[in-house]
Design an enzyme around this catalytic site. Structure first.
Site, PDB file in Angstrom:
ATOM      1  N   HIS A 165      42.219  44.863  45.684  1.00  0.00           N
ATOM      2  CA  HIS A 165      41.529  46.059  45.207  1.00  0.00           C
ATOM      3  C   HIS A 165      41.046  46.958  46.347  1.00  0.00           C
ATOM      4  O   HIS A 165      40.926  48.163  46.170  1.00  0.00           O
ATOM      5  CB  HIS A 165      40.335  45.682  44.327  1.00  0.00           C
ATOM      6  CG  HIS A 165      40.747  45.264  42.945  1.00  0.00           C
ATOM      7  ND1 HIS A 165      41.013  43.963  42.622  1.00  0.00           N
ATOM      8  CD2 HIS A 165      40.949  45.970  41.821  1.00  0.00           C
ATOM      9  CE1 HIS A 165      41.356  43.895  41.339  1.00  0.00           C
ATOM     10  NE2 HIS A 165      41.337  45.100  40.836  1.00  0.00           N
ATOM     11  N   GLY A 166      40.727  46.352  47.487  1.00  0.00           N
ATOM     12  CA  GLY A 166      40.270  47.199  48.590  1.00  0.00           C
ATOM     13  C   GLY A 166      39.815  46.399  49.780  1.00  0.00           C
ATOM     14  O   GLY A 166      39.458  45.224  49.657  1.00  0.00           O
TER      15      GLY A 166
END
Lengths: 79, 463
Positions: free
Chosen positions: B316-317
């Protein structure tokens, strides 16, 4: 096909830990309690060992019920 | 988008009606390229690199008969995809963390993250694995480029597989009046969810998350629940719009959400939340890892679950907050497995729903927080402490806005918990003046909100 279903039956008993379980082609995760991702992979490994076949990863997602599994086993055995 | 979409759909429809299938696909590819390059032209370079790279490796895999050589090419292909994603998205995160151990100054050129790189990288990896396993042939470059760049899905999914999408693109007779109508309905619902409902929750969330040092208990719980609904309505709204646009082209894009907040366990939650990512994690991450063991056991399954969810969190990041989010969900899924297999006590449905919903909401605090400090401050404020009741929202937000946000939040909450899902509404659509008026009103209200309130980007555009 019925022979395959008979050979699958004890695998389901073992994986789902229930000797009362009776499977039919339509049996699926929604009708068999406890058929989740872990049980699914356990089931797949046992089926692969029993029939001496190997499922492709992309094929696992398409196994929606026992009938799909039987058809795929038959296709794999014929290859 | 509101000028672009009708032109593209009308052109595609016209070409399909004229039985110009090849030109229709060229039109779709051109539309996707224009859409992708619209924000930033240089992003297109990375998309093209990814398409060429994976197309070439798939060709080589398909032509190679020796199993071990095929495997080496697959490993190289997956490695290159990870390197591309890692360099563009994670280099700064990795080097910054390494600099804590080896104190060397980190200087990196500013690189803009290409739109949707996390999503199309997953599609490319699935494509290579499917090619290697002989499930799909290596596509023509033209087909592969059309599949990967397909504009409704390229930025935030739903994550499709070649077999699902490309076959449809090649065989489609074009959209029918029914699929276009169904697509418009889903688009209208999705847009309403995003600009009216999710963006209303966003106002509450942004306001509270900017003051985490002085949060009262009520504010912390309000922000936690508001974000839980914001992210669902935002991302499922986007997915509805993408699936709706797919239908306008006569294509069925896989479903991504199925009323996840009605789940009564974490396992069920992941079967209903971001379904296409969840399938990727199960099939392409969890299964190969668990297959490394000769025998499957509960302990091994739990370890692999946590590992797979850690990777999913990081996907996701580049932040420890996302890693923590993944770790928490991996842990919860493992507890859920142990509970099912060993403890076997059936909880009352309402209790299992409550536990699931509370866990999901609290885990989202890590997802929303810009850093671990803010996440801990917010989680700390959720626990009983001295400043429990102060809301003080009326000092920074007008009473009219509070009333408006309350009404819209109530609609968002009810839509999440009760009634048919968006896809059920689209499937059960009966054409009548009443239904046309209802969905036209949804679109109109959404347009009014887009012009009158401060818009927020889709949350998943950042990934």
């Amino acid at each position: 096909m019925t022979d395959l279903l008979v050979r699958l039956q004890p695998i389901f008993h073992d994986v789902f830990d229930s000797t009362d379980l009776r499977i039919v082609r339509e049996s699926s995760a929604s009708s068999i309690e406890g058929w989740d991702s872990l049980t699914h992979i356990h089931l797949v490994s046992s089926v692969e060992r029993e029939f001496g076949i190997r499922f492709a990863l992309g094929e696992l997602e398409e196994l929606k019920n026992v009938g799909d599994m039987l058809d795929l086993i038959e296709r794999k055995k014929a290859q | 988008m509101f000028a672009f979409l009708p032109v593209v759909v009308a052109g595609y429809y016209g070409l399909c009606r004229a039985k110009q299938g090849l030109l229709a696909q060229v039109w779709m590819l051109l539309a996707s390229i224009v859409f992708y390059a619209w924000g930033r032209l240089e992003h297109l370079v990375w998309l093209v690199v990814s398409i060429l790279l994976n197309w070439a490796i798939a060709k080589i895999i398909a032509r190679t008969s020796d199993v071990s050589t095929r495997k080496q090419w697959l490993v190289l292909g997956i490695g290159l995809n990870i390197c591309l994603l890692g360099t563009l998205k994670y280099a700064k995160f990795i080097l910054t963390n390494l600099s804590y151990i080896f104190p060397v100054p980190v200087v990196l050129p500013e690189v803009w993250l290409p739109l949707g790189i996390s999503f199309f990288t997953i599609q490319q990896v699935m494509f290579l694995v499917d090619c290697y396993e002989g499930l799909v042939p290596a596509s023509r470059l033209f087909d592969h480029a059309t599949f990967v760049s397909f504009f409704p899905c390229v930025s935030s999914g739903p994550i499709s597989r070649v077999r699902q999408l490309l076959t449809q693109i090649q065989r489609t007779q074009g959209p029918s009046a029914q699929t276009i109508t169904g697509g418009l309905v889903l688009f209208a619902i999705g847009l309403f969810k995003k600009v009216v409902l999710a963006d209303s929750f966003a106002q509450i969330v942004d306001l509270i998350f900017n003051h985490t040092k002085t949060l009262s208990g009520i504010q912390a719980w309000l922000a936690t629940f508001a974000y839980t609904f914001q992210i669902y309505l935002d991302f499922s709204g986007y997915s509805d719009m993408a699936i709706g646009i797919g239908l306008m082209f006569g294509l069925v894009v896989p479903m991504n959400f199925d009323a996840p907040y009605r789940s009564c366990s974490i396992i069920e939650f992941w079967q209903r939340w971001h379904i296409t990512l969840s399938k990727f994690i199960t099939v392409y991450l969890y299964t190969p890892m668990i297959r490394c063991f000769k025998q499957v056991s509960l302990v091994k399954a739990c370890i692999v679950t946590v590992l797979a969810m850690l990777i999913a969190g990081l996907w996701h990041g580049p932040s420890w907050t996302f890693v923590t989010f993944g770790f928490l969900h991996g842990l919860a899924l493992s507890v859920n497995q142990v509970w099912r297999k060993k403890i076997k006590i059936k909880m009352p449905t309402i209790l299992s729903w409550l536990v699931t919903f509370l866990f999901v909401s609290i885990a989202f605090v890590f997802f929303r927080s810009p850093d671990m400090m803010v996440a801990f401050e917010t989680c700390g404020a959720l626990l009983p402490h001295g400043n429990w009741f102060g809301t003080e929202l009326d000092k920074v937000v007008g009473r009219y806005e509070i009333a408006q946000l309350t009404v819209l939040s109530a609609v968002g909450v009810l839509a999440s918990f009760l009634g048919p899902t968006s896809s059920q509404l689209a499937q059960g659509l009966t054409l009548s003046r009443r239904s046309a008026l209802a969905y036209a009103s949804l679109l109109l209200v959404s347009f009014l909100f887009m012009n009158s309130t401060k818009g927020h980007d889709f949350i998943y555009f950042a990934f």
